[in-house]
Design a protein around this motif. Structure first.
Motif, PDB file in Angstrom:
ATOM      1  N   ARG A  79       3.808   6.521  -4.927  1.00  0.00           N
ATOM      2  CA  ARG A  79       2.420   6.909  -5.200  1.00  0.00           C
ATOM      3  C   ARG A  79       1.880   7.843  -4.127  1.00  0.00           C
ATOM      4  O   ARG A  79       0.889   7.588  -3.466  1.00  0.00           O
ATOM      5  N   ALA A  80       2.587   8.971  -3.921  1.00  0.00           N
ATOM      6  CA  ALA A  80       2.197   9.911  -2.877  1.00  0.00           C
ATOM      7  C   ALA A  80       0.809  10.477  -3.148  1.00  0.00           C
ATOM      8  O   ALA A  80       0.402  10.639  -4.301  1.00  0.00           O
ATOM      9  N   PRO A  81       0.048  10.809  -2.091  1.00  0.00           N
ATOM     10  CA  PRO A  81      -1.299  11.376  -2.285  1.00  0.00           C
ATOM     11  C   PRO A  81      -1.237  12.688  -3.057  1.00  0.00           C
ATOM     12  O   PRO A  81      -0.261  13.424  -3.001  1.00  0.00           O
ATOM     13  N   ARG A  82      -2.303  13.007  -3.751  1.00  0.00           N
ATOM     14  CA  ARG A  82      -2.373  14.242  -4.511  1.00  0.00           C
ATOM     15  C   ARG A  82      -3.806  14.724  -4.542  1.00  0.00           C
ATOM     16  O   ARG A  82      -4.737  13.988  -4.216  1.00  0.00           O
ATOM     17  N   ASP A 136      -7.466   5.885   1.559  1.00  0.00           N
ATOM     18  CA  ASP A 136      -7.799   6.029   0.144  1.00  0.00           C
ATOM     19  C   ASP A 136      -6.707   5.396  -0.697  1.00  0.00           C
ATOM     20  O   ASP A 136      -5.526   5.702  -0.539  1.00  0.00           O
ATOM     21  N   GLU A 137      -7.111   4.505  -1.592  1.00  0.00           N
ATOM     22  CA  GLU A 137      -6.148   3.854  -2.474  1.00  0.00           C
ATOM     23  C   GLU A 137      -5.626   4.864  -3.479  1.00  0.00           C
ATOM     24  O   GLU A 137      -6.383   5.652  -4.040  1.00  0.00           O
ATOM     25  N   PRO A 138      -4.303   4.896  -3.738  1.00  0.00           N
ATOM     26  CA  PRO A 138      -3.753   5.811  -4.741  1.00  0.00           C
ATOM     27  C   PRO A 138      -4.414   5.588  -6.088  1.00  0.00           C
ATOM     28  O   PRO A 138      -4.699   4.456  -6.473  1.00  0.00           O
ATOM     29  N   GLY A 139      -4.652   6.682  -6.808  1.00  0.00           N
ATOM     30  CA  GLY A 139      -5.249   6.582  -8.136  1.00  0.00           C
ATOM     31  C   GLY A 139      -4.262   6.048  -9.143  1.00  0.00           C
ATOM     32  O   GLY A 139      -3.046   6.059  -8.926  1.00  0.00           O
ATOM     33  N   LEU A 162      -2.825  -6.001   3.997  1.00  0.00           N
ATOM     34  CA  LEU A 162      -3.949  -6.340   4.871  1.00  0.00           C
ATOM     35  C   LEU A 162      -4.488  -5.098   5.585  1.00  0.00           C
ATOM     36  O   LEU A 162      -5.691  -4.983   5.816  1.00  0.00           O
ATOM     37  N   LEU A 163      -3.587  -4.183   5.933  1.00  0.00           N
ATOM     38  CA  LEU A 163      -3.994  -2.976   6.653  1.00  0.00           C
ATOM     39  C   LEU A 163      -4.584  -1.926   5.719  1.00  0.00           C
ATOM     40  O   LEU A 163      -5.591  -1.281   6.042  1.00  0.00           O
ATOM     41  N   ALA A 164      -3.958  -1.732   4.552  1.00  0.00           N
ATOM     42  CA  ALA A 164      -4.329  -0.628   3.669  1.00  0.00           C
ATOM     43  C   ALA A 164      -5.325  -1.018   2.586  1.00  0.00           C
ATOM     44  O   ALA A 164      -6.076  -0.166   2.093  1.00  0.00           O
ATOM     45  N   GLY A 165      -5.318  -2.277   2.188  1.00  0.00           N
ATOM     46  CA  GLY A 165      -6.161  -2.696   1.070  1.00  0.00           C
ATOM     47  C   GLY A 165      -5.441  -2.657  -0.255  1.00  0.00           C
ATOM     48  O   GLY A 165      -6.025  -2.981  -1.291  1.00  0.00           O
ATOM     49  N   PHE A 166      -4.167  -2.270  -0.276  1.00  0.00           N
ATOM     50  CA  PHE A 166      -3.361  -2.251  -1.499  1.00  0.00           C
ATOM     51  C   PHE A 166      -1.900  -2.417  -1.093  1.00  0.00           C
ATOM     52  O   PHE A 166      -1.515  -2.146   0.050  1.00  0.00           O
ATOM     53  N   THR A 167      -1.075  -2.883  -2.020  1.00  0.00           N
ATOM     54  CA  THR A 167       0.338  -3.088  -1.713  1.00  0.00           C
ATOM     55  C   THR A 167       1.087  -1.763  -1.796  1.00  0.00           C
ATOM     56  O   THR A 167       0.686  -0.856  -2.532  1.00  0.00           O
ATOM     57  N   PRO A 168       2.201  -1.618  -1.057  1.00  0.00           N
ATOM     58  CA  PRO A 168       2.867  -0.314  -1.002  1.00  0.00           C
ATOM     59  C   PRO A 168       3.477   0.148  -2.310  1.00  0.00           C
ATOM     60  O   PRO A 168       3.568   1.355  -2.561  1.00  0.00           O
ATOM     61  N   PHE A 169       3.900  -0.771  -3.170  1.00  0.00           N
ATOM     62  CA  PHE A 169       4.552  -0.375  -4.415  1.00  0.00           C
ATOM     63  C   PHE A 169       3.841  -0.916  -5.655  1.00  0.00           C
ATOM     64  O   PHE A 169       4.361  -0.812  -6.759  1.00  0.00           O
ATOM     65  N   GLY A 170       2.669  -1.503  -5.495  1.00  0.00           N
ATOM     66  CA  GLY A 170       1.984  -2.139  -6.620  1.00  0.00           C
ATOM     67  C   GLY A 170       1.103  -1.180  -7.391  1.00  0.00           C
ATOM     68  O   GLY A 170       0.974   0.001  -7.084  1.00  0.00           O
ATOM     69  N   GLY A 171       0.458  -1.719  -8.411  1.00  0.00           N
ATOM     70  CA  GLY A 171      -0.485  -0.959  -9.222  1.00  0.00           C
ATOM     71  C   GLY A 171       0.100  -0.540 -10.552  1.00  0.00           C
ATOM     72  O   GLY A 171       1.203  -0.003 -10.622  1.00  0.00           O
ATOM     73  N   GLY A 172      -0.627  -0.814 -11.633  1.00  0.00           N
ATOM     74  CA  GLY A 172      -0.222  -0.352 -12.953  1.00  0.00           C
ATOM     75  C   GLY A 172       0.789  -1.265 -13.618  1.00  0.00           C
ATOM     76  O   GLY A 172       0.786  -2.475 -13.451  1.00  0.00           O
ATOM     77  N   HIS A 173       1.685  -0.655 -14.375  1.00  0.00           N
ATOM     78  CA  HIS A 173       2.642  -1.339 -15.223  1.00  0.00           C
ATOM     79  C   HIS A 173       3.614  -2.175 -14.399  1.00  0.00           C
ATOM     80  O   HIS A 173       4.230  -1.672 -13.457  1.00  0.00           O
ATOM     81  N   PRO A 174       3.773  -3.484 -14.690  1.00  0.00           N
ATOM     82  CA  PRO A 174       4.682  -4.316 -13.896  1.00  0.00           C
ATOM     83  C   PRO A 174       6.099  -3.774 -13.821  1.00  0.00           C
ATOM     84  O   PRO A 174       6.743  -3.862 -12.773  1.00  0.00           O
TER      85      PRO A 174
END
Length: 415
Positions: A349-352, A282-285, A207-219
């Motif tokens: 998913r650290a920023p880069r 910014d959402e991690p790429g 809710l705060l960030a707009g994305f889950t802390p460990f989500g995204g990509g391959h399950p």
């Protein structure tokens, strides 16, 4: 088309479909209700029906302002249904899809409501097991709370447990939605109240960030991150709120707060959050090649190459169309310990820098392999050229004492 559900209820129209069944707007002796009609294959499972009846007393006894009450359970022929209080509103996922992220005050007020509901459930020895935005309803007819938040109610109690029968999901399977699964679930431990706290903290982060802390990509990668990676800090929120999030996202279940403690702590923080706008984060790429080791069942995990990366819940069924209520009670294999061992604990998913892969990622490794191949290829070309020149000199092409040759039409003499 209307249909009868048992002898007391009539279902009039479909409100949503999910992997577990269909939700109908219905009518009962006391007025409008929501009826969750489970799939026919579930209704024909006698073991599940028996468990369904056993859970009846506990589910009917769960009465709390922030829980969607189960008013009746119907077992009638091929019909297996939960009759629930009808909430006039929408689910939290729909609001997130519209707004992407919420102001901290509203986000914390919503999560505090849900924590209150979980506290009542845990006191009754009921673990939800599938806390996520799709299962949090916002009552649009209720009074507005801090930050203009509508009252929040948690729904679908008991559904994950009903479906998770020993015969349907063996010890090598897990039930739930990858983005919100606690590490102990990924490691195959039995679900206890702490798994709901972890999932609820994940929802607050989203809710705060707009994305889950460990989500995204391959399950499979999502599951591994829950176990091996730490959460990325969120700038712009009070330190007290961040420390609360970190504690509830702890890898060790015993380190997390209880639901009642979480609700109190969140409400204590509300005055600090008044007036803070939604965060600019910014959402991690995406990691293009963030794949699991070969030991994973690729047919079960690998999404289609063209499938876009999604925010929020990652579907466990590759290529499946999203359900209107996004139910995802789907079994998934538990990774073996060696598959989860990804080296020292890292940051999720650290920023880069733009255009550069994150160190250690599959994309970074692939880039290194390509660089080595290019270097070896260039060396091979140079070697071939050197051999050709050496041969030409050895046969007299470079001997200044030899007979003159036409550089355009003559080839070096052969021995």
């Amino acid at each position: 088309m209307a249909r009868n559900i048992g002898s007391r209820y009539t279902a009039h129209q479909i409100l949503g479909r999910g992997s577990a069944g269909t939700v109908w707007l219905g009518e009962g002796p006391e007025g409008p209700v929501a009826i969750k009609l489970l799939r026919e294959d579930l209704a024909s499972d006698q073991e599940l029906v028996g468990r369904f009846v056993q859970e009846r007393t506990a589910l009917l006894g769960l009465d709390h302002p922030h829980v969607v009450a189960v008013r009746d359970l119907v077992v009638d022929g091929n019909d297996l249904a939960l009759v629930m209080t009808l909430v006039r509103g929408t689910d939290l996922r729909t609001r997130l899809d519209r707004e992407r992220r919420l102001a901290p005050e509203a986000a914390v007020a919503i999560i505090a409501d849900v924590a209150d509901g979980l506290a009542a459930a845990h006191k009754a020895q009921i673990v939800h097991r599938d806390v996520k935005p799709e299962n949090i309803l916002l009552d649009m007819e209720g009074p507005l709370g801090p930050g203009g938040a509508h009252p929040a109610l948690l729904t679908d109690f008991g559904v994950a447990k009903l479906i998770d029968t020993p015969r349907r999901t063996k010890a090598t399977k897990i039930i739930g939605t990858p983005d919100y699964l606690a590490p102990e679930i990924v490691e195959g431990l039995p679900p206890r109240a702490a798994v709901d706290i972890y999932a609820l903290a994940t929802v607050l982060y989203e809710l705060l960030a707009g994305f889950t802390p460990f989500g995204g990509g391959h399950p499979g990668a999502v599951l591994r991150r829950h176990v091996t990676e730490t959460v990325v800090p969120l700038p712009g929120i009070p330190e007290e709120l961040w420390q609360l999030l970190v504690q509830c996202l702890a890898k060790a279940p015993a380190s997390r707060l209880r639901a009642s403690e979480l609700a109190v702590r969140l409400r204590d923080l509300l005055p600090l959050l008044a007036g803070i706008p939604p965060l600019e984060v910014d959402e991690p790429g995406p990691e293009e090649n963030d794949q699991q080791p070969a030991a994973y069942d690729e047919q079960q995990y690998t999404p289609a190459a063209e499938e876009p990366r999604r925010r929020g819940a990652v579907p466990l069924v590759p290529g499946s169309a999203p359900d209107s209520n996004r139910d995802t009670h789907t079994s998934m294999r538990v990774p073996a310990p060696d598959e989860l061992a990804g080296g020292p604990l890292g940051t999720a998913r650290a920023p880069r820098a733009p255009g550069r892969p994150r160190p250690g990622s599959a994309r970074n490794k692939a880039a290194s392999v390509r660089k080595r191949r290019i270097t070896l290829g260039a060396a091979a070309v140079l070697l071939c050229g050197a051999v050709a020149v050496g041969g030409w000199l050895a046969t007299g092409g470079g001997d200044g004492g030899g007979a003159p040759q036409d550089s355009e039409n003559s080839a070096p003499a052969t021995p």
